[in-house]
Design a protein around this motif. Structure first.
Motif, short mmCIF file in Angstrom:
data_model
loop_
_atom_site.label_atom_id
_atom_site.label_comp_id
_atom_site.label_asym_id
_atom_site.label_seq_id
_atom_site.Cartn_x
_atom_site.Cartn_y
_atom_site.Cartn_z
N LEU A 245 0.83 -1.21 0.00
CA LEU A 245 0.00 0.00 0.00
C LEU A 245 0.86 1.26 0.00
O LEU A 245 0.57 2.23 -0.72
CB LEU A 245 -0.93 -0.01 1.22
CG LEU A 245 -2.06 -1.03 1.22
CD1 LEU A 245 -2.83 -0.97 2.55
CD2 LEU A 245 -3.02 -0.77 0.07
N PHE A 246 1.92 1.28 0.80
CA PHE A 246 2.79 2.45 0.86
C PHE A 246 3.52 2.70 -0.46
O PHE A 246 3.88 3.84 -0.77
CB PHE A 246 3.80 2.30 1.99
CG PHE A 246 3.20 2.46 3.36
CD1 PHE A 246 2.01 3.13 3.54
CD2 PHE A 246 3.83 1.92 4.48
CE1 PHE A 246 1.44 3.28 4.79
CE2 PHE A 246 3.28 2.07 5.74
CZ PHE A 246 2.08 2.75 5.89
N ASN A 247 3.75 1.64 -1.24
CA ASN A 247 4.42 1.80 -2.52
C ASN A 247 3.47 2.12 -3.67
O ASN A 247 3.88 2.15 -4.83
CB ASN A 247 5.20 0.53 -2.86
CG ASN A 247 6.42 0.35 -1.98
OD1 ASN A 247 6.93 1.30 -1.40
ND2 ASN A 247 6.91 -0.88 -1.89
N GLY A 248 2.21 2.36 -3.34
CA GLY A 248 1.25 2.78 -4.36
C GLY A 248 0.45 1.67 -4.98
O GLY A 248 -0.31 1.92 -5.94
N GLY A 249 0.56 0.44 -4.51
CA GLY A 249 -0.20 -0.66 -5.06
C GLY A 249 -1.36 -1.04 -4.17
O GLY A 249 -1.67 -0.38 -3.16
N ASN A 250 -2.03 -2.11 -4.53
CA ASN A 250 -3.10 -2.64 -3.71
C ASN A 250 -2.52 -3.46 -2.57
O ASN A 250 -1.34 -3.78 -2.53
CB ASN A 250 -4.04 -3.50 -4.56
CG ASN A 250 -4.76 -2.70 -5.62
OD1 ASN A 250 -5.13 -1.54 -5.39
ND2 ASN A 250 -4.94 -3.29 -6.79
N PHE A 251 -3.38 -3.83 -1.62
CA PHE A 251 -2.96 -4.65 -0.49
C PHE A 251 -2.53 -6.01 -0.99
O PHE A 251 -3.27 -6.69 -1.73
CB PHE A 251 -4.11 -4.78 0.52
CG PHE A 251 -3.72 -5.45 1.80
CD1 PHE A 251 -2.93 -4.80 2.73
CD2 PHE A 251 -4.12 -6.74 2.07
CE1 PHE A 251 -2.57 -5.42 3.92
CE2 PHE A 251 -3.78 -7.37 3.24
CZ PHE A 251 -3.00 -6.70 4.17
N VAL A 256 4.68 -4.08 -6.88
CA VAL A 256 5.29 -2.80 -6.54
C VAL A 256 6.44 -2.95 -5.55
O VAL A 256 7.01 -1.95 -5.14
CB VAL A 256 4.22 -1.85 -5.96
CG1 VAL A 256 3.13 -1.57 -6.99
CG2 VAL A 256 3.59 -2.44 -4.69
N LEU A 257 6.76 -4.19 -5.17
CA LEU A 257 7.85 -4.38 -4.20
C LEU A 257 9.22 -4.31 -4.83
O LEU A 257 10.22 -4.21 -4.12
CB LEU A 257 7.68 -5.74 -3.50
CG LEU A 257 6.42 -5.93 -2.65
CD1 LEU A 257 6.40 -7.33 -2.04
CD2 LEU A 257 6.32 -4.87 -1.56
N ALA A 258 9.31 -4.36 -6.15
CA ALA A 258 10.59 -4.28 -6.85
C ALA A 258 10.36 -3.60 -8.19
O ALA A 258 9.21 -3.42 -8.64
CB ALA A 258 11.21 -5.67 -7.02
N ASP A 259 11.45 -3.22 -8.84
CA ASP A 259 11.34 -2.58 -10.15
C ASP A 259 10.76 -3.54 -11.18
O ASP A 259 9.97 -3.14 -12.04
CB ASP A 259 12.71 -2.07 -10.59
CG ASP A 259 13.24 -0.98 -9.67
OD1 ASP A 259 12.41 -0.28 -9.05
OD2 ASP A 259 14.48 -0.84 -9.56
N ASP A 260 11.17 -4.79 -11.11
CA ASP A 260 10.63 -5.81 -12.00
C ASP A 260 9.42 -6.46 -11.32
O ASP A 260 9.54 -6.97 -10.19
CB ASP A 260 11.69 -6.87 -12.29
CG ASP A 260 11.21 -7.91 -13.29
OD1 ASP A 260 10.14 -7.71 -13.89
OD2 ASP A 260 11.90 -8.94 -13.46
N PRO A 261 8.23 -6.44 -11.93
CA PRO A 261 7.05 -7.04 -11.28
C PRO A 261 7.24 -8.51 -10.93
O PRO A 261 6.78 -8.97 -9.87
CB PRO A 261 5.94 -6.84 -12.32
CG PRO A 261 6.39 -5.68 -13.14
CD PRO A 261 7.89 -5.79 -13.21
#
Length: 345
Positions: A245-251, A256-261
Motif C-alpha cells: 500500500l505504501f508503494n502505491g499498489g493494492n494490499f 510494486v515491491l521491486a522494479d521488476d514485477p
C-alpha cells in the motif's frame, strides 16, 4: 489408528491425482499431528461426565442462525462438478494460462494461494493464530517455581525402554528439519510451501518431546519463543500488504515491491510463505506443549495427593513399629485407589 490410516490413504489418492501439495498437508496433519492431539485430549478427560450441566441456549440459537445463513448462502452456488460453473469458464483457465507470465512461479498452486488469493490465505493464517491463542487461554499452565521431574530410577528405566527410538530419532530429526526447510523455500518451484513446511517442522519437535520428555523439550525449545514467532509470522504476512500500500499498489500486490514485477512477486511470496511457516509451526508446537503440559500437571497433582494421604499412615506405622519392610510399604501404597475425579479411597 483408523484416522492415521485414512490420512495416509487420502494422501495417496492426492498423489495419484497430481495434487502433491494437498498430499503433503494431509500426510503430516491428517495422518500425523491431528491423531496425536486427539490422543492427548482424550488422555485429559475423565471416565465419568461432570454432574453439573449448563444449557447454553443463547449459544445454540447463534449456531442455528449462523448455520441457516451459511446454508442459504449456498443456494445460488453452481452444482458440484458442473462444467458451466464460473470457475471452469474463466477462473481456472486464467490461472493455468497466465500465472507464469503474471507471477513467474512454476508451481501454480503456490501462485494461486500466495498471490491471486493472498488475502484469503492471510485469513487462514489468522484463523490458525486465533486457534493457538484459544488453546493458550484455555490450557495455559501457571508458572511453576520448581519443575516436577521423574526420579532417577524411573528416568533411567524410561531411557532403557526407549533407547532404540531415541537413537533412531537423533539421526532422523535433523533430516526432518532439513526437509522442512527444503519444502519451505522450494515451494515456488515444486510441491510445498509455508503450511506444509510448518507442520513438518512442528512434527520433528513434537517427536523429540515424545521421546525425550516434555521437560527436556522445553529446555531445548523455548515455549515463549514459539509464542513470539506465532505473532511475528502473522505480522510479517500483513506487513507485506502494508508495504504494498505504501508503494502505491493494492494490499498484497507484490508487483510494486521491486522494479521488476516478477521479481516483486517472488519477493512477496517468499516473505509471506516464511510468515505462514513460522505461524503454523509455532501454533502446532504451542498446542501440543499445552496439551502435554496439562496432562503432566494432572498426573503430578494426583501423585502429590496420594503421597499426602500415604505419608501420615506410614508415619504412624513407623512410630508403632521399629521395623517397616518393603512389603508393608508396597501394601500401603497399593491400598490407595485414585479415581479420575480426584477422590481418593
Amino acid at each position: 489408528m483408523l484416522t492415521g490410516i485414512y490420512g495416509l490413504l487420502s494422501a495417496s489418492f492426492f498423489v495419484v491425482l497430481d495434487a502433491v501439495d494437498v498430499a503433503f498437508t494431509e500426510a503430516s496433519v491428517g495422518a500425523g499431528i491431528s491423531g496425536l492431539l486427539m490422543l492427548a485430549a482424550i488422555s485429559m478427560t475423565g471416565r465419568t461426565e461432570s454432574p453439573k450441566r449448563h444449557k447454553p441456549l443463547l449459544a445454540l440459537f447463534v449456531v442455528l442462525i449462523t448455520g441457516g445463513m451459511l446454508i442459504y448462502g449456498t443456494m445460488d452456488m453452481p452444482y458440484f462438478g458442473s462444467f458451466d460453473a464460473p470457475i471452469h469458464q474463466h477462473v481456472a483457465p486464467r490461472y493455468i494460462n497466465d500465472s507464469m507470465q503474471e507471477v513467474g512461479v512454476p508451481n501454480i498452486v503456490t501462485s494461486v494461494l500466495a498471490s491471486y488469493r493472498a488475502f484469503d490465505t492471510l485469513g487462514e493464517v489468522a484463523v490458525i493464530f486465533t486457534a493457538g491463542i484459544g488453546v493458550l487461554s484455555l490450557l495455559a499452565l501457571p508458572q511453576r517455581r520448581k519443575s516436577y521431574r521423574l526420579d532417577e530410577p524411573k528416568k533411567e528405566q524410561m531411557y532403557q525402554q526407549h533407547i532404540v527410538l531415541r537413537v533412531i530419532s537423533k539421526a532422523l530429526i535433523p533430516f526432518i528439519l532439513l526437509f522442512a526447510l527444503y519444502v519451505q523455500f522450494h515451494g515456488d518451484f515444486g510441491p510445498g510451501g509455508g503450511f506444509q513446511a510448518g507442520v513438518i517442522f512442528a512434527a520433528a519437535i513434537i517427536l523429540y518431546a515424545m521421546l525425550f520428555g516434555l521437560d527436556n523439550a522445553k529446555r531445548v525449545f523455548s515455549l515463549s519463543l514459539f509464542q513470539l514467532l506465532a505473532a511475528i509470522g502473522l505480522l510479517l504476512y500483513a506487513s507485506v500488504g502494508v508495504v504494498s500500500l505504501f508503494n502505491g499498489g493494492n494490499f498484497l500486490d507484490y508487483n510494486v515491491l521491486a522494479d521488476d514485477p516478477i521479481a516483486g512477486q517472488h519477493l512477496g511470496i517468499l516473505l509471506i510463505e516464511l510468515g505462514v511457516g513460522c505461524t503454523v509451526a509455532s501454533v502446532m508446537i504451542i498446542i501440543f506443549f499445552n496439551f502435554a503440559g496439562r496432562r503432566e500437571a494432572q498426573q503430578h497433582s494426583t501423585k502429590q495427593n496420594c503421597h499426602e494421604l500415604i505419608s501420615p499412615e506410614l508415619n504412624r506405622n513407623v512410630l508403632n513399629s521399629t521395623e517397616l519392610n518393603s512389603t508393608e510399604l508396597n501394601s500401603a501404597e497399593l491400598s490407595i485407589t485414585v479415581l479420575n475425579n480426584g477422590e481418593v479411597k
